[in-house]
Write an enzyme that holds these catalytic residues in place. Sequence first.
Site, PDB file in Angstrom:
ATOM      1  N   ASN A 153     -34.418  -6.952 104.315  1.00 48.12           N
ATOM      2  CA  ASN A 153     -34.034  -6.604 105.686  1.00 48.12           C
ATOM      3  C   ASN A 153     -35.079  -7.067 106.680  1.00 48.12           C
ATOM      4  OD1 ASN A 153     -35.485  -4.338 107.366  1.00 48.12           O
ATOM      5  ND2 ASN A 153     -35.774  -3.813 105.213  1.00 48.12           N
TER       6      ASN A 153
ATOM      7  N   CYS B 215     -45.213  -2.689 108.532  1.00 46.94           N
ATOM      8  CA  CYS B 215     -43.904  -3.279 108.819  1.00 46.94           C
ATOM      9  C   CYS B 215     -43.976  -4.783 108.641  1.00 46.94           C
ATOM     10  CB  CYS B 215     -43.453  -2.970 110.241  1.00 46.94           C
ATOM     11  SG  CYS B 215     -41.953  -3.889 110.643  1.00 46.94           S
TER      12      CYS B 215
ATOM     13  N   GLY C 285     -34.842   5.446 100.141  1.00 45.18           N
ATOM     14  CA  GLY C 285     -34.297   4.643 101.227  1.00 45.18           C
ATOM     15  C   GLY C 285     -33.078   3.863 100.798  1.00 45.18           C
TER      16      GLY C 285
ATOM     17  N   GLY D   1     -40.029   3.431  96.755  1.00 43.06           N
ATOM     18  CA  GLY D   1     -39.733   2.053  96.343  1.00 43.06           C
ATOM     19  C   GLY D   1     -38.732   2.007  95.210  1.00 43.06           C
TER      20      GLY D   1
END
Length: 308
Positions: free
Chosen positions: A71, A133, A270, A248
């Site tokens: 992403n 990030c 996530g 993760g």
Amino acid sequence: MNRLKTKIGNITLNNPVMTASGTSGHSNELSAIDKFDINSLGAFVTKSVTLNARKGNKQPRIVEVPGGILNSIGLQNKGVYYFIEITISKLQEFNIPIIVNVSAPSKYYLIELYRILKKVEDKFDAIEVNLSCPNAKGGIIAPLAASTYIRITKDFFGDKTTIAKLSPNTNTVMYAEDVIGAGVDAISMINTIKGMVIDIDTQKPLLGNVRGGLSGPCIKPIGVQKVYECFNKIPECKSKKVPIIGIGGIMNYKDALEYILAGASAVGIGTGFFTNPFIFEEVKEGINKYLLEKDKKLEEIVGISSKE
Ligand code: DHB
């Protein structure tokens, strides 16, 4: 007896299962799911809040790859003013710890962001500093600067639990040692791993922003290994003075247990949530059943696979 209780800094979580930053927005995404009770989470971690509103990166921003996704969202969010005026009161309605993830490309932006966030400091429980990030200019904070970010956070917020979200794209043990030296209360790892995909028909990178962050089951062994290394090599982690949040590629309770046995006191989920909206509940129940069978409490199994 609640076997699942766990501590991160000075907050106590009823269970170790939390959202991973960036994957459940600022909670609307969870509220929209029928029969989903946000209060069943151990804690809610927000998408990164930045000083200014960000529209995010060029489309396409997400692509499926074998064993995961790549992403490049680009820290899309409405900025800290919207957050303190609108979002925070909605988050406050929940009865679970709220962890605000923040991201800033330099310490000057971080200080400005904190000046504003400070106005609502009694309305959230912890800060997670996104040092990693992969998709925004200045998103990956080098270790030396990372310790400055943590010192600034502690100066602003004192006793409030501060978590450093570490990048896997570096030597994570050294990185963790730096932020621990700066007074961080907990570390979370791993964030996404930098990657890219090329479309062989157009002969161009598939993501609008070329590079992205890899997540999903394909990164789980990397995450488990990094948690294991930090737990084994850093005394503050081994003693759980600075607990680790393992993140993760967790797709089920067995994956979560791997992180816990490697040394994680809590886990973040996530990508797994994108394919299974009930994953949080299932992971929580699975860990509880495992603990019942072993007649143990969560804290007794954290890091017990450690051999060094
Ligand atoms: C984004 C931020 C992250 O920290 C990450 O790991 C992946 C994506 C983003 O907003 O682009």
